[in-house]
Design an enzyme around this catalytic site. Structure first.
Site, mmCIF file in Angstrom:
data_model
loop_
_atom_site.group_PDB
_atom_site.id
_atom_site.type_symbol
_atom_site.label_atom_id
_atom_site.label_comp_id
_atom_site.label_asym_id
_atom_site.label_seq_id
_atom_site.Cartn_x
_atom_site.Cartn_y
_atom_site.Cartn_z
ATOM 1 N N ARG A 33 -52.571 -29.374 33.718
ATOM 2 C CA ARG A 33 -51.999 -30.272 33.703
ATOM 3 C C ARG A 33 -52.763 -31.152 34.046
ATOM 4 O O ARG A 33 -53.358 -32.631 32.502
ATOM 5 C CB ARG A 33 -50.917 -30.938 34.082
ATOM 6 N N GLU A 177 -32.232 -20.623 38.175
ATOM 7 C CA GLU A 177 -33.569 -21.338 36.668
ATOM 8 C C GLU A 177 -33.163 -19.603 36.005
ATOM 9 O O GLU A 177 -34.561 -19.210 36.156
ATOM 10 C CB GLU A 177 -33.982 -22.101 36.881
ATOM 11 N N LYS A 219 -29.694 -24.162 35.493
ATOM 12 C CA LYS A 219 -30.880 -24.930 34.962
ATOM 13 C C LYS A 219 -31.447 -23.566 33.682
ATOM 14 O O LYS A 219 -32.464 -22.583 34.087
ATOM 15 C CB LYS A 219 -32.192 -25.167 36.310
ATOM 16 N N SER A 261 -36.710 -28.677 29.919
ATOM 17 C CA SER A 261 -37.670 -28.509 28.594
ATOM 18 C C SER A 261 -38.305 -27.486 27.947
ATOM 19 O O SER A 261 -37.913 -27.351 26.414
ATOM 20 C CB SER A 261 -38.558 -29.555 28.304
ATOM 21 N N GLY A 262 -39.131 -26.564 28.415
ATOM 22 C CA GLY A 262 -39.648 -25.204 27.958
ATOM 23 C C GLY A 262 -40.129 -25.348 26.918
ATOM 24 O O GLY A 262 -40.909 -24.785 26.501
ATOM 25 N N GLY A 263 -41.212 -27.125 26.744
ATOM 26 C CA GLY A 263 -42.361 -26.322 25.831
ATOM 27 C C GLY A 263 -41.428 -27.820 24.335
ATOM 28 O O GLY A 263 -41.866 -27.507 23.095
ATOM 29 N N ARG A 292 -42.095 -31.281 31.563
ATOM 30 C CA ARG A 292 -43.281 -32.122 30.630
ATOM 31 C C ARG A 292 -42.592 -32.693 29.701
ATOM 32 O O ARG A 292 -43.103 -34.002 29.589
ATOM 33 C CB ARG A 292 -43.762 -31.010 29.803
HETATM 34 P P1 13P Z 1 -41.015 -27.558 31.628
HETATM 35 O O1 13P Z 1 -38.991 -28.734 31.352
HETATM 36 O O2 13P Z 1 -41.737 -28.680 31.217
HETATM 37 O O3 13P Z 1 -39.958 -26.628 31.336
HETATM 38 O O4 13P Z 1 -40.517 -28.141 33.088
HETATM 39 C C1 13P Z 1 -39.057 -27.420 33.407
HETATM 40 C C2 13P Z 1 -39.474 -26.728 35.210
HETATM 41 O O5 13P Z 1 -38.679 -26.659 35.747
HETATM 42 C C3 13P Z 1 -39.848 -25.194 34.199
HETATM 43 O O6 13P Z 1 -39.396 -24.703 35.753
#
Ligand code: 13P
Length: 337
Positions: A33, A177, A219, A261-263, A292
């Site tokens: 990042r 998650e 999550k 959010s995953g991308g 992100r």
């Molecule tokens: P993102 O929202 O960027 O996918 O990150 C969330 C997260 O904690 C991934 O483990």
């Protein structure tokens, strides 16, 4: 810590109109990042960046909890105060990522499995002493050529259940998650199928290991096409398919679902969450735990310069506020301008 304390913390993490900031990027991920804005990833710069987020004015109106990485949990801010203290003074709950990242799954080397069960109880006990109230473990489920073997899902789900049970035994609320990755060219129906299988197996394993479902936060990913697919999908389709799968797989006793959010872009992640919250009678709170999708614009605006901190904080708080509205189903895109 008794069960009712854990259940209360889980409820506070997903409280109405609030969501969770994922600021637990590992040393490797935060380097990526910071590299993207030309900033050296040293301890001081990582501290400055995270301090900028945690001290953003009015963060406590929109953010209930922050997931930290080991370095940040132990770190002092520039004022000499521990970050955990800074967050607690704003009634924001500090938590900690406890997995150790991914590794090729034995027997299925193209697919990842998450590591970190060794000495997990000792780590959780120490984090509890250091002030963490919850933990996170990210299982990564990869789809290759529209396929994921059940064995890989089973192995990842077993690790998630052992983790969640361990965390609760240490007095910490587990964020569970299971992330079905967006990587790949698969269509949305493949994501739906793999996510459904994953959630069913995860909840079977959580039950087998006596995890108190009233004291977890789930999550998951949203149901979306692969990032290399050219399928054109709108937010109502994402939201409808995601809610359909959650309703089929997630017991009503779970207090909240906080998406990664995953991308997705920042706006997509907000729109999709908002649309889900326009449904009535959801049995769980449905909110965000974005990394992100809360930080991207703020990171770019900062660019490593002190003179940009105020503008960067404004951008971060704007996204937090938009997602807070989306948690209530009250977001409108006109607010972006
Ligand atoms: P993102 O929202 O960027 O996918 O990150 C969330 C997260 O904690 C991934 O483990």
């Amino acid at each position: 810590m008794n069960n009712s304390n854990l259940e209360n913390i889980a409820k506070l993490m997903v409280a109405p109109s609030k969501g969770i900031l994922a600021a637990d990027e590992s040393t490797g991920t935060i380097k990526k990042r910071l590299d993207s804005i030309g900033v050296d990833s040293n301890e001081k710069n990582r501290r400055t960046y995270r301090e900028m987020l945690f001290t953003a004015p009015e963060i406590e109106k929109y953010i209930s909890a922050v997931i930290l990485f080991d370095e940040t949990l132990r770190q002092d801010s520039s004022s000499g105060k521990k970050f955990t203290k800074i967050l607690e003074e704003k009634n924001i709950i500090p938590g900690i990522k406890v997995d150790k990242g991914t590794w090729p799954c034995p027997g299925f080397n193209e697919y990842p499995i998450t590591q970190g069960l060794d000495l997990l109880k000792q780590r959780c006990d120490e984090y509890y002493e250091l002030g963490a109230k919850f933990t996170k473990w990210r299982a990564v489920i990869k789809i290759i050529n529209s396929f994921t073997p059940n064995e890989v899902i089973e192995a990842n789900a077993l690790a998630l259940a052992l983790y969640a049970s361990t965390a609760q035994e240490s007095g910490l609320v587990p964020i569970v998650e299971p992330e079905v990755l967006m990587d790949g060219n698969h269509e949305i129906d493949t994501c739906q199928k793999v996510t459904e299988t994953t959630l069913r197996i995860v909840f079977d394993k959580l039950n087998q290991f006596n995890v108190n479902l009233n004291a977890i936060v789930l999550k998951p990913n949203m149901i979306v096409p692969g990032s290399d697919s050219d399928q054109d999908i709108n937010y109502s389709e994402v939201a409808d398919k995601t809610l359909y799968i959650l309703s089929a797989c997630v017991p009503k006793s779970v207090p909240g679902v906080a998406f990664l959010s995953g991308g997705q872009t920042e706006i997509q992640a907000t729109e999709n969450l908002n649309y889900m919250n326009q449904s009535t009678n959801l049995p769980w709170e449905v909110t965000f735990s974005y990394g992100r999708a809360l930080q991207q614009t703020a990171l770019n605006k900062w660019g490593g310069k002190d003179s940009n901190i105020l503008n960067s904080q404004k951008a971060f708080i704007h996204r937090a506020k938009m997602n807070s509205l989306a948690h209530e189903g009250k977001y409108i895109s006109d607010l972006e301008t």
